[in-house]
Design a protein around this motif. Sequence first.
Motif, PDB file in Angstrom:
ATOM      1  N   SER A  37       0.112  -3.443   5.602  1.00 48.79           N
ATOM      2  CA  SER A  37      -0.988  -3.893   6.448  1.00 48.79           C
ATOM      3  C   SER A  37      -1.197  -5.391   6.270  1.00 48.79           C
ATOM      4  O   SER A  37      -1.178  -5.896   5.143  1.00 48.79           O
ATOM      5  CB  SER A  37      -2.268  -3.131   6.075  1.00 48.79           C
ATOM      6  N   THR A  95      -0.089  -6.367   2.639  1.00 49.78           N
ATOM      7  CA  THR A  95      -0.375  -5.492   1.510  1.00 49.78           C
ATOM      8  C   THR A  95       0.489  -4.238   1.608  1.00 49.78           C
ATOM      9  O   THR A  95       0.573  -3.620   2.671  1.00 49.78           O
ATOM     10  CB  THR A  95      -1.860  -5.087   1.486  1.00 49.78           C
ATOM     11  N   TYR A 130       1.060  -0.384   0.592  1.00 49.71           N
ATOM     12  CA  TYR A 130       0.315   0.800   0.177  1.00 49.71           C
ATOM     13  C   TYR A 130       1.275   1.836  -0.400  1.00 49.71           C
ATOM     14  O   TYR A 130       2.370   2.050   0.128  1.00 49.71           O
ATOM     15  CB  TYR A 130      -0.408   1.431   1.372  1.00 49.71           C
ATOM     16  N   LEU A 164      -8.331   5.711   1.495  1.00 47.84           N
ATOM     17  CA  LEU A 164      -7.644   4.532   0.993  1.00 47.84           C
ATOM     18  C   LEU A 164      -8.457   3.791  -0.047  1.00 47.84           C
ATOM     19  O   LEU A 164      -9.677   3.927  -0.131  1.00 47.84           O
ATOM     20  CB  LEU A 164      -7.291   3.582   2.137  1.00 47.84           C
ATOM     21  N   ILE A 201      -8.037  -0.359  -2.010  1.00 44.69           N
ATOM     22  CA  ILE A 201      -7.272  -1.588  -2.202  1.00 44.69           C
ATOM     23  C   ILE A 201      -7.574  -2.079  -3.609  1.00 44.69           C
ATOM     24  O   ILE A 201      -8.739  -2.195  -4.016  1.00 44.69           O
ATOM     25  CB  ILE A 201      -7.637  -2.656  -1.156  1.00 44.69           C
ATOM     26  N   GLY A 231      -2.255  -1.327  -2.141  1.00 44.48           N
ATOM     27  CA  GLY A 231      -3.122  -0.289  -1.615  1.00 44.48           C
ATOM     28  C   GLY A 231      -2.719   1.092  -2.081  1.00 44.48           C
ATOM     29  O   GLY A 231      -1.565   1.321  -2.485  1.00 44.48           O
ATOM     30  N   TRP A 261      -2.918   5.113  -0.649  1.00 42.75           N
ATOM     31  CA  TRP A 261      -3.131   5.841   0.599  1.00 42.75           C
ATOM     32  C   TRP A 261      -2.940   7.339   0.391  1.00 42.75           C
ATOM     33  O   TRP A 261      -1.851   7.778   0.013  1.00 42.75           O
ATOM     34  CB  TRP A 261      -2.183   5.353   1.686  1.00 42.75           C
TER      35      TRP A 261
END
Length: 249
Positions: A17, A74, A76, A109, A111, A121, A123
């Motif tokens: 992201s 970022t 995840y 989620l 961060i 991250g 997820w």
Amino acid sequence: MSALTLRLAQGTPCWVSLMTDDLPGARAFYGELLGWTFTQGPAQLGAYVRARLGEEPVAGLGVSSVTGFPVQWTTYFAVDNADRAAQLVRECGGTVAVGPLQAERAGRLAIAADVSGAVFGLWQGEEHLGREARPEPGGPAWAELLTPDAHGAASFYRAVLGVPVAEAEGGSALLVGGRAVAGIRHGAELRGHPPRWRTHFAVADAELTARRTVELGGRVLVEPHPTPRGRAARLADPRGGHFSVLEAV
């Protein structure tokens, strides 16, 4: 993504992201460079869109609400329980900046940042399961952490994600099902920049992509060069977001 019916195994990089201060510009740049189209993402995340290759979601793009926050990608990681993983981040010396929170029915989620400050991250996929990296042009192909403390990072991610870490060429690698899914290496080239996870997108031709990046207003940070995973280049988008490209093989 219709072929995916189960959440990806814990520890697998499953999504990338971008947080930027120019979402329309980012859509134009990456859409042209990587062949993406866009659809609206979860309303709870504000001005946020999902990038698609054909019908498959491959990345998210959003607007940072923090003034002065750097434009950055970022990575995840898939987890079975975002709340438990976030707690492990804290117990292992990292920090949790956002969440865990629910992104509508897509998933849950958080961060976080590791012990050296590299942002990543977590997820927990529900309706949106994410996408495993693979060498399809336009999609994420590899994730690699550059850090001044590769040994400490390996211990941190081993504990938080519950996956083994093995020695690999140029550093170490996170293993899921016996397969390397992400790299960790000493970031000698950080040169004053903070530790970070570097997102690699697959492309058909690294040289052509580097030239096109400049034509679209971006920059070439490191010219195309051979790496253990194939020919790669380090690039930046027009707002300074760093990313890499890796020739699909």
